[in-house]
Design a protein around this motif. Structure first.
Motif, mmCIF file in Angstrom:
data_model
loop_
_atom_site.group_PDB
_atom_site.id
_atom_site.type_symbol
_atom_site.label_atom_id
_atom_site.label_comp_id
_atom_site.label_asym_id
_atom_site.label_seq_id
_atom_site.Cartn_x
_atom_site.Cartn_y
_atom_site.Cartn_z
ATOM 1 N N LEU A 13 1.053 -1.247 -0.287
ATOM 2 C CA LEU A 13 -0.041 -0.139 0.183
ATOM 3 C C LEU A 13 0.774 1.343 0.071
ATOM 4 O O LEU A 13 0.352 2.144 0.160
ATOM 5 N N LEU A 16 0.660 4.249 -2.317
ATOM 6 C CA LEU A 16 -0.440 4.938 -2.269
ATOM 7 C C LEU A 16 -0.739 6.225 -1.912
ATOM 8 O O LEU A 16 -1.509 7.454 -1.819
ATOM 9 N N ALA A 21 -7.622 10.809 -2.570
ATOM 10 C CA ALA A 21 -8.970 10.326 -2.810
ATOM 11 C C ALA A 21 -10.066 11.019 -2.984
ATOM 12 O O ALA A 21 -10.305 11.664 -2.159
ATOM 13 N N VAL A 23 -13.595 10.144 -1.987
ATOM 14 C CA VAL A 23 -14.782 7.987 -1.885
ATOM 15 C C VAL A 23 -16.213 9.178 -1.298
ATOM 16 O O VAL A 23 -16.535 10.330 -0.641
ATOM 17 N N THR A 34 -13.675 3.083 4.393
ATOM 18 C CA THR A 34 -12.282 3.186 2.935
ATOM 19 C C THR A 34 -12.137 4.475 3.288
ATOM 20 O O THR A 34 -10.505 4.375 3.117
ATOM 21 N N LEU A 38 -7.676 4.531 3.938
ATOM 22 C CA LEU A 38 -6.627 5.524 2.737
ATOM 23 C C LEU A 38 -6.295 6.143 3.713
ATOM 24 O O LEU A 38 -4.552 6.219 3.512
ATOM 25 N N VAL A 43 -2.942 8.462 2.280
ATOM 26 C CA VAL A 43 -3.583 9.258 1.467
ATOM 27 C C VAL A 43 -4.427 10.576 1.618
ATOM 28 O O VAL A 43 -4.654 10.238 2.411
ATOM 29 N N VAL A 45 -8.450 12.738 1.978
ATOM 30 C CA VAL A 45 -8.713 11.901 1.336
ATOM 31 C C VAL A 45 -9.909 13.388 1.117
ATOM 32 O O VAL A 45 -10.113 13.684 1.996
ATOM 33 N N LEU A 93 -7.643 8.183 -6.856
ATOM 34 C CA LEU A 93 -8.124 7.476 -6.558
ATOM 35 C C LEU A 93 -9.821 8.139 -6.550
ATOM 36 O O LEU A 93 -9.884 9.197 -6.029
ATOM 37 N N VAL A 229 -9.392 -0.778 -0.986
ATOM 38 C CA VAL A 229 -7.451 0.335 -0.900
ATOM 39 C C VAL A 229 -7.033 -1.201 -1.608
ATOM 40 O O VAL A 229 -6.196 -0.622 -2.260
ATOM 41 N N LEU A 232 -8.134 -0.194 -5.363
ATOM 42 C CA LEU A 232 -7.467 0.954 -5.385
ATOM 43 C C LEU A 232 -5.372 1.188 -6.253
ATOM 44 O O LEU A 232 -5.438 1.287 -6.789
ATOM 45 N N ALA A 233 -4.732 0.458 -4.989
ATOM 46 C CA ALA A 233 -4.065 0.136 -5.091
ATOM 47 C C ALA A 233 -3.217 -0.656 -5.763
ATOM 48 O O ALA A 233 -1.823 -0.901 -5.872
#
Ligand code: NAP
Length: 264
Positions: A13, A16, A21, A23, A34, A38, A43, A45, A93, A229, A232-233
């Motif tokens: 991960l 990332l 991202a 969401v 999530t 993340l 990340v 977010v 993402l 996740v 996404l990775a």
């Protein structure tokens, strides 16, 4: 016993870290879990939710950002992407996850407004979210320019007689991801779906007692989030269009669709 695809190994991960991202439905349940996962992976977010307060609370808890949107509105999806680009300097993402149950069938209990709402949130939300995010992902450099995960459901892989409209829009999400994913993969954009079984979130509240009586095991939202996740990775590889089931007690993995008989 049919051949099942091999379970892919977990991905690292750290790829990332420092990505941005978006969401949707991030104020509650699977989206909230999530957003936390993340953030844990480094990340930044943006939490987008109809429930602005819930989104703000998640954003405050993870050091992220929040925007109140209705995913069934195309312009709201563009606004969320513009917000991410302005606040965070870009977008890498996207988790298109906001969804609702339908609350009506197709017999005497049919309700046009509920039908339109369910299709608007569960299907339009994914299509509009994809359309709005693509210019931002295409603006990124590198062999991997971004990743999108859309939330379908096991109800998108098998017909669910008690929730036919939900089952229809979740099948539509699967069809959309399978259609668009391989084409986007050629551009370096990974686009896959998750298809969870029943998970421990607010959406199951109306049927919680019935599920309990049937002895149905609920997935923790965090278990579903871990798979999101991973996808996404890059856990699904670079081909795109994979639809990963998530079920209690099983390793998540890509659902193996049977080929359609060819013409003779
Ligand atoms: P949840 O806890 O109810 O979370 C859904 C979130 O989406 C809520 O914060 C909700 O806000 C928000 N939302 C609803 N309509 C929206 C809209 N039009 N625009 C923006 N945000 C909206 O339920 P969940 O289980 O985490 O659901 C997430 C996704 O997982 C859904 O797509 C669902 O269909 C799917 N799924 C769930 C299960 C399950 O058993 N839990 C299984 C398979 C798939 P409000 O609270 O204001 O409505």
């Amino acid at each position: 016993m049919p051949d099942l695809p091999a379970v892919p190994a977990a991905v690292d991960l750290t790829v990332l870290r420092d990505q941005v991202a978006l969401v949707t439905g991030g104020g509650s349940g699977i989206g909230r879990a999530t957003a936390f996962a993340l953030a844990q992976a480094g990340v930044e977010v943006v939490v987008a939710d109809l429930d602005g307060e819930a989104g703000e609370a998640v954003a405050a808890a993870i050091g992220g950002h929040a925007i109140a949107i209705d995913v069934s509105d195309l312009e709201a999806n563009h606004a969320a992407v513009a917000f991410a680009r302005e606040r965070c300097g870009g977008l890498d993402l996207v988790f298109l996850n906001a969804g609702i149950s339908t609350g009506c069938g197709v017999g005497d209990d049919f309700d046009l407004a509920r039908y339109r709402r369910a299709m608007g949130v569960n299907l339009d939300g994914v299509v509009f979210g994809t359309h709005a995010a693509l210019p931002a992902l295409r603006a990124n450099d590198g062999p991997v320019r971004g990743a999108i995960v859309a939330t379908s459901s096991l109800a998108g892989l098998v017909g669910v007689p008690l929730e036919p409209i939900y089952s229809a829009n979740k099948h539509a999400v699967v069809g959309f991801v399978r259609a668009v994913g391989p084409a986007l993969a050629l551009e370096g954009i990974r686009f896959n779906a998750i298809c969870p079984g029943f998970a421990e979130t607010a959406i199951v509240d109306p049927i919680r007692d019935a599920l309990s009586e049937m002895g149905v095991n609920l997935l923790p939202a965090e278990t579903v989030a871990d798979t999101v996740v991973q996808l996404l990775a890059g856990a699904a590889g670079d081909a795109g269009g994979a639809c990963w089931f998530v079920q209690p007690g099983r390793e998540p993995g890509p659902f193996a669709f049977r080929g359609v008989p060819g013409a003779r």
